[in-house]
Design an enzyme around this catalytic site. Structure first.
Site, mmCIF file in Angstrom:
data_model
loop_
_atom_site.group_PDB
_atom_site.id
_atom_site.type_symbol
_atom_site.label_atom_id
_atom_site.label_comp_id
_atom_site.label_asym_id
_atom_site.label_seq_id
_atom_site.Cartn_x
_atom_site.Cartn_y
_atom_site.Cartn_z
ATOM 1 N N ASP A 73 0.869 -1.178 0.000
ATOM 2 C CA ASP A 73 0.000 0.000 0.000
ATOM 3 C C ASP A 73 0.906 1.228 0.000
ATOM 4 O OD1 ASP A 73 -3.263 0.252 0.893
ATOM 5 O OD2 ASP A 73 -2.086 2.101 0.937
ATOM 6 N N ILE A 74 0.321 2.348 -0.410
ATOM 7 C CA ILE A 74 1.064 3.613 -0.329
ATOM 8 C C ILE A 74 1.091 4.095 1.127
ATOM 9 C CG2 ILE A 74 -0.841 5.252 -0.709
ATOM 10 C CD1 ILE A 74 1.000 6.445 -2.975
ATOM 11 N N ASP A 99 4.529 2.991 -4.126
ATOM 12 C CA ASP A 99 3.577 3.609 -5.049
ATOM 13 C C ASP A 99 3.418 2.720 -6.285
ATOM 14 O OD1 ASP A 99 2.117 5.232 -6.677
ATOM 15 O OD2 ASP A 99 3.443 6.982 -6.504
ATOM 16 N N GLY A 115 -5.988 1.896 -5.394
ATOM 17 C CA GLY A 115 -6.437 2.915 -6.329
ATOM 18 C C GLY A 115 -7.240 3.999 -5.636
ATOM 19 N N VAL A 135 -10.704 5.826 -5.074
ATOM 20 C CA VAL A 135 -12.107 5.407 -5.103
ATOM 21 C C VAL A 135 -12.984 6.591 -4.733
ATOM 22 C CG1 VAL A 135 -13.803 3.767 -4.222
ATOM 23 C CG2 VAL A 135 -11.375 3.156 -4.232
ATOM 24 N N HIS A 187 -19.380 0.481 -10.377
ATOM 25 C CA HIS A 187 -19.428 1.814 -10.986
ATOM 26 C C HIS A 187 -18.957 1.793 -12.451
ATOM 27 C CE1 HIS A 187 -20.871 3.683 -7.384
ATOM 28 N NE2 HIS A 187 -19.958 3.014 -6.694
ATOM 29 N N TYR A 216 -13.625 7.497 -11.895
ATOM 30 C CA TYR A 216 -13.285 6.252 -11.185
ATOM 31 C C TYR A 216 -13.854 5.048 -11.954
ATOM 32 C CZ TYR A 216 -14.228 2.590 -7.704
ATOM 33 O OH TYR A 216 -14.345 1.390 -7.062
ATOM 34 N N LYS A 231 -12.035 1.874 -14.002
ATOM 35 C CA LYS A 231 -12.286 0.446 -13.768
ATOM 36 C C LYS A 231 -12.565 -0.273 -15.089
ATOM 37 C CE LYS A 231 -11.429 0.444 -9.500
ATOM 38 N NZ LYS A 231 -10.341 -0.370 -8.956
HETATM 39 C C1 LIG Z 1 -4.395 6.180 -4.737
HETATM 40 C C2 LIG Z 1 -3.661 5.017 -4.172
HETATM 41 C C3 LIG Z 1 -4.236 4.275 -3.171
HETATM 42 N N1 LIG Z 1 -3.555 3.228 -2.630
HETATM 43 C C4 LIG Z 1 -4.176 2.518 -1.538
HETATM 44 C C5 LIG Z 1 -4.611 3.450 -0.425
HETATM 45 C C6 LIG Z 1 -5.752 2.705 0.199
HETATM 46 O O1 LIG Z 1 -5.283 1.998 1.336
HETATM 47 C C7 LIG Z 1 -6.237 1.732 -0.890
HETATM 48 C C8 LIG Z 1 -7.640 2.031 -1.365
HETATM 49 O O2 LIG Z 1 -8.496 1.860 -0.280
HETATM 50 P P1 LIG Z 1 -9.834 2.682 -0.016
HETATM 51 O O3 LIG Z 1 -10.233 2.437 1.397
HETATM 52 O O4 LIG Z 1 -9.675 4.073 -0.494
HETATM 53 O O5 LIG Z 1 -10.839 1.974 -1.016
HETATM 54 P P2 LIG Z 1 -11.593 0.577 -0.873
HETATM 55 O O6 LIG Z 1 -13.000 0.812 -0.487
HETATM 56 O O7 LIG Z 1 -10.826 -0.403 -0.076
HETATM 57 O O8 LIG Z 1 -11.602 0.152 -2.411
HETATM 58 C C9 LIG Z 1 -11.443 -1.143 -2.915
HETATM 59 O O9 LIG Z 1 -12.608 -1.603 -3.536
HETATM 60 C C10 LIG Z 1 -13.060 -0.788 -4.604
HETATM 61 C C11 LIG Z 1 -14.202 -1.469 -5.275
HETATM 62 C C12 LIG Z 1 -11.996 -0.386 -5.541
HETATM 63 O O10 LIG Z 1 -12.290 -0.025 -6.660
HETATM 64 C C13 LIG Z 1 -10.644 -0.196 -5.048
HETATM 65 O O11 LIG Z 1 -9.712 -0.302 -6.085
HETATM 66 C C14 LIG Z 1 -10.334 -1.160 -3.944
HETATM 67 O O12 LIG Z 1 -9.139 -0.757 -3.321
HETATM 68 O O13 LIG Z 1 -5.341 1.839 -1.988
HETATM 69 C C15 LIG Z 1 -2.304 2.868 -3.055
HETATM 70 O O14 LIG Z 1 -1.698 1.925 -2.538
HETATM 71 N N2 LIG Z 1 -1.729 3.575 -4.072
HETATM 72 C C16 LIG Z 1 -2.360 4.642 -4.637
HETATM 73 O O15 LIG Z 1 -1.783 5.263 -5.528
#
Ligand SMILES: Cc1cn([C@H]2C[C@H](O)[C@@H](COP(=O)(O)OP(=O)(O)O[C@H]3O[C@H](C)C(=O)[C@H](O)[C@H]3O)O2)c(=O)[nH]c1=O
Length: 268
Positions: free
Chosen positions: A32-33, A49, A71, A73, A112, A135, A139
């Site tokens: 993760d980042i 990254d 990514g 979201v 989405h 977003y 996808k």
């Molecule tokens: C922008 C960015 C983010 N990240 C990490 C940071 C967060 O720990 C994680 C995304 O987690 P978030 O809580 O924002 O989103 P989720 O609800 O878990 O989303 C998940 O489910 C839905 C359906 C999805 O489309 C996402 O791709 C998938 O990650 O990716 C990184 O590691 N690198 C990056 O460049």
């Protein structure tokens, strides 16, 4: 499948999946980042990254399969904001997997990708994309990359159009899109372990009344959701609630993601 890479491990979905994947696979490499500092037995962590191909090439070196979640979201991110993480980052994951001989990849797509489809007719795996946000567009791009790498380079890829992941069903729309972490992890394991012919699209959804999705391919692959949305409501009134069809958000699958000028943090 001994070692699985989980990107986006610090996020909402990644955090919910971690104990389930750790129980199933001997080694899980988290990335993760953002930092992750509560490692379980069998877990290791690499912070970095995904927009950096060198980093991604390194973390895909010793793994048997990849679950790509990382990514941006949200409904209101601009093209420039999703470009690095969701477009370049997703290319990097697939390209690094190919170069390192990793064949199995589960890609976290999203409902989405078809968020502008009407709630009136269930969508299925061959419904053409109708993304509801940049977003959602990103996808659709990721699904295309999965299809391309499967056809051209023999990768075996499952794109999961994930609904809403959480322990609880929080509102009327989520009653039709809800996916428990347990069911999602079962679907991911099918994507990592069962024979997959090239690239498949499935829906990440548990047993939901009037589901927005027909999930025939997932079922053919052996997916049998164990959790029922009606048993996980935050409020029983959700069963009686009706969408506000005077707004586009009440008429389409993606709900508030389809509305212009949304606040950045509008659910999932
Ligand atoms: C922008 C960015 C983010 N990240 C990490 C940071 C967060 O720990 C994680 C995304 O987690 P978030 O809580 O924002 O989103 P989720 O609800 O878990 O989303 C998940 O489910 C839905 C359906 C999805 O489309 C996402 O791709 C998938 O990650 O990716 C990184 O590691 N690198 C990056 O460049």
């Amino acid at each position: 499948m001994k070692t699985v890479l989980l990107t986006g491990a610090a996020g909402i979905v990644g955090t919910a999946l971690r104990p389930l994947l750790a129980a199933r696979y001997p080694r899980v490499l988290l990335s993760d980042i953002a930092p992750v500092d509560d490692l379980r037995e069998g877990e290791t962590f690499e912070q970095g990254d995904i927009a950096n191909l060198e980093f991604v090439s390194r973390i895909t070196q010793e793994v048997d399969g990849v679950v790509h979640l990382a990514g941006m979201v949200g409904p209101s991110y601009t093209f420039d904001e999703v470009l690095g993480p969701n477009i370049v980052g997703t290319y990097n994951i697939f390209e690094a997997a190919r170069r390192n001989g990793v064949v199995r990849l589960v890609y976290a797509s999203s409902h989405h990708a078809v968020g502008f489809c009407s709630r009136d007719e269930p969508v299925d795996e061959i419904t053409p994309p109708r993304p509801d946000s940049w977003y959602g567009v990103s996808k659709v791009f990721g699904e295309s990359v999965g299809s391309y790498y499967a056809d051209k380079y023999g990768l075996e890829v499952m794109s999961i159009r994930i609904g809403f992941v959480g322990e609880e069903v929080v509102d009327e729309r989520r009653l039709h899109t809800w996916n428990s972490p347990r069911d999602l992890s079962d679907l991911i394991s099918i994507g990592l372990e069962e024979p997959i012919d090239g690239h498949v699209i499935v829906y990440g959804v548990s047993e939901c009344p009037d589901s927005f999705f027909r999930n025939d391919i997932a079922e053919k692959l052996g997916y049998r959701p164990k959790d029922k949305a009606v048993n996980h409501l935050t409020d029983p009134a959700i069963l009686e609630a009706r969408p506000d069809v005077s707004s586009i958000a009440g008429r389409v699958i993606g709900g508030p993601f389809a509305v212009d000028d949304n606040p950045r943090e509008t659910g999932r």
